[in-house]
Scaffold this motif. Structure first.
Motif, PDB file in Angstrom:
ATOM      1  N   PHE A 172       0.845  -1.198   0.000  1.00  0.00           N
ATOM      2  CA  PHE A 172       0.000   0.000   0.000  1.00  0.00           C
ATOM      3  C   PHE A 172       0.877   1.244   0.000  1.00  0.00           C
ATOM      4  N   GLN A 173       0.601   2.132  -0.944  1.00  0.00           N
ATOM      5  CA  GLN A 173       1.280   3.433  -0.961  1.00  0.00           C
ATOM      6  C   GLN A 173       0.338   4.440  -1.590  1.00  0.00           C
ATOM      7  N   CYS A 174      -0.086   5.430  -0.829  1.00  0.00           N
ATOM      8  CA  CYS A 174      -0.932   6.484  -1.403  1.00  0.00           C
ATOM      9  C   CYS A 174      -0.070   7.708  -1.644  1.00  0.00           C
ATOM     10  N   ALA A 175       0.165   7.973  -2.909  1.00  0.00           N
ATOM     11  CA  ALA A 175       1.084   9.056  -3.273  1.00  0.00           C
ATOM     12  C   ALA A 175       0.417  10.428  -3.252  1.00  0.00           C
ATOM     13  N   THR A 176      -0.889  10.476  -3.048  1.00  0.00           N
ATOM     14  CA  THR A 176      -1.604  11.754  -3.139  1.00  0.00           C
ATOM     15  C   THR A 176      -1.480  12.563  -1.854  1.00  0.00           C
ATOM     16  N   LYS A 177      -1.077  13.811  -1.996  1.00  0.00           N
ATOM     17  CA  LYS A 177      -1.030  14.737  -0.863  1.00  0.00           C
ATOM     18  C   LYS A 177      -2.429  15.318  -0.669  1.00  0.00           C
TER      19      LYS A 177
ATOM     20  N   ASP B 298     -11.653  11.838 -13.421  1.00  0.00           N
ATOM     21  CA  ASP B 298     -11.445  10.681 -14.310  1.00  0.00           C
ATOM     22  C   ASP B 298     -11.100  11.122 -15.725  1.00  0.00           C
ATOM     23  N   THR B 299     -11.717  12.206 -16.185  1.00  0.00           N
ATOM     24  CA  THR B 299     -11.398  12.740 -17.510  1.00  0.00           C
ATOM     25  C   THR B 299      -9.927  13.138 -17.573  1.00  0.00           C
ATOM     26  N   CYS B 300      -9.456  13.836 -16.539  1.00  0.00           N
ATOM     27  CA  CYS B 300      -8.047  14.239 -16.498  1.00  0.00           C
ATOM     28  C   CYS B 300      -7.119  13.033 -16.456  1.00  0.00           C
ATOM     29  N   LYS B 301      -7.489  12.023 -15.692  1.00  0.00           N
ATOM     30  CA  LYS B 301      -6.649  10.823 -15.598  1.00  0.00           C
ATOM     31  C   LYS B 301      -6.490  10.152 -16.963  1.00  0.00           C
TER      32      LYS B 301
ATOM     33  N   GLU C 117      -8.192  10.300  -4.833  1.00  0.00           N
ATOM     34  CA  GLU C 117      -6.997   9.630  -4.304  1.00  0.00           C
ATOM     35  C   GLU C 117      -6.804   8.234  -4.899  1.00  0.00           C
ATOM     36  N   SER C 118      -7.617   7.842  -5.871  1.00  0.00           N
ATOM     37  CA  SER C 118      -7.552   6.467  -6.373  1.00  0.00           C
ATOM     38  C   SER C 118      -6.621   6.330  -7.574  1.00  0.00           C
ATOM     39  N   ASP C 119      -6.361   5.085  -7.936  1.00  0.00           N
ATOM     40  CA  ASP C 119      -5.439   4.797  -9.039  1.00  0.00           C
ATOM     41  C   ASP C 119      -6.160   4.305 -10.292  1.00  0.00           C
ATOM     42  N   SER C 120      -7.435   4.723 -10.459  1.00  0.00           N
ATOM     43  CA  SER C 120      -8.193   4.245 -11.613  1.00  0.00           C
ATOM     44  C   SER C 120      -9.185   5.307 -12.082  1.00  0.00           C
TER      45      SER C 120
ATOM     46  N   GLY D  96     -13.112   1.164 -17.710  1.00  0.00           N
ATOM     47  CA  GLY D  96     -12.026   1.974 -17.191  1.00  0.00           C
ATOM     48  C   GLY D  96     -10.720   1.229 -17.078  1.00  0.00           C
ATOM     49  N   PHE D  97      -9.691   1.966 -16.659  1.00  0.00           N
ATOM     50  CA  PHE D  97      -8.370   1.372 -16.498  1.00  0.00           C
ATOM     51  C   PHE D  97      -7.666   2.050 -15.340  1.00  0.00           C
ATOM     52  N   GLY D  98      -6.531   1.506 -14.948  1.00  0.00           N
ATOM     53  CA  GLY D  98      -5.819   2.059 -13.812  1.00  0.00           C
ATOM     54  C   GLY D  98      -4.319   1.881 -13.936  1.00  0.00           C
TER      55      GLY D  98
END
Length: 249
Positions: A7-12, A104-107, A149-152, A165-167
């Motif tokens: 587990f690693q959450c890179a979001t500040k 999600d659009t930006c991701k 904060e998610s990866d998808s 979707g994808f991640g």
């Protein structure tokens, strides 16, 4: 027995009143120079958020362009527009101002810029995302899906009536600004839908078949209890900071 995991959450997370005012300086800290600000409709203009954010970007001396028009169940057609803008204008940072659909659009844009084929190949899982992407940050206006904060991400192709979707571990936003005051103007229906989304995500984990995850179960129960307690307060008093803060967190 409990599954092994990493587990690693890179979001500040930047949480609290008026925190959107620091967005320009925060972007500069992370090396931004040319920013594409993505948002939905007129709600951020009516609330005054649009003016505060654009002023903060100008004060920080950042070049920025805008891409409005994100809708619920965000569309791949707007993702393609964003990719074209990023390539033409040499955008180096994406700023989502909105809820999960905008984020999600930006991701999807962030990875699509570096993929030579059509971005739907990435979204549909036909091609795995690479290491290259434009960093994403966000200012959250609707607590719901947890995309901040998610990866998808999840995107729809309106021509095919397909939503998928994808991640990637690199998809987590670099930072997420969360000011509960920005949710005061949400209509009651949107507030309730967001809370149902939070509860649905918590229940997906709670009712998973994985055994021996007592701590995770207690976290899920805490999330559900907190939302059940605070949603009626927020519906009765939309400007109740504490209720809005508990829901957003």
């Amino acid at each position: 027995e409990m599954n092994g995991f990493e587990f690693q959450c890179a979001t500040k997370m930047i949480f609290g009143k008026d925190r959107e005012l620091c967005v320009g300086e925060e972007l500069k800290k992370h090396g931004a120079g040319r920013v594409l600000m993505v948002y939905g409709g007129s709600s951020i203009k009516r609330s005054g958020l649009y003016d505060r954010v654009t002023e903060a970007l100008r004060e920080a001396g950042l070049f920025f362009l805008e891409l409005p028009g994100v809708v619920p169940n965000p569309r791949v057609s707007l993702v393609r527009q964003g990719i074209a803008i990023c390539r033409k204008e040499k955008i180096d940072f994406l700023l989502a101002v909105g809820g999960g659909s905008v984020i999600d659009t930006c991701k999807a844009i962030s990875f699509g810029v570096y993929y030579e084929g059509d971005v739907w190949d990435l979204i549909s899982g036909k091609v795995k995302p690479g290491e290259d992407r434009i960093p994403v940050a966000d200012i959250l206006t609707l607590p719901a899906a947890g995309s901040e904060e998610s990866d998808s991400c999840v995107i729809s192709d309106e021509t095919l009536s397909v939503k998928t979707g994808f991640g990637s571990p690199l998809m987590r936003p670099v930072f997420s600004i969360m000011n509960p005051e920005l949710t005061y103007t949400l209509p009651p229906y949107q507030t309730a839908c967001g809370c149902m989304d939070i509860m649905a995500h918590a229940m997906e984990r709670y009712f998973s078949p994985t055994p021996d995850v007592e701590m995770t179960d207690r976290v899920a129960e805490g999330i559900l209890t907190t939302v059940i307690h605070n949603l009626p307060i927020a519906l009765a008093a939309p400007n109740d900071y504490e209720a809005r803060a508990q829901i957003m967190l």
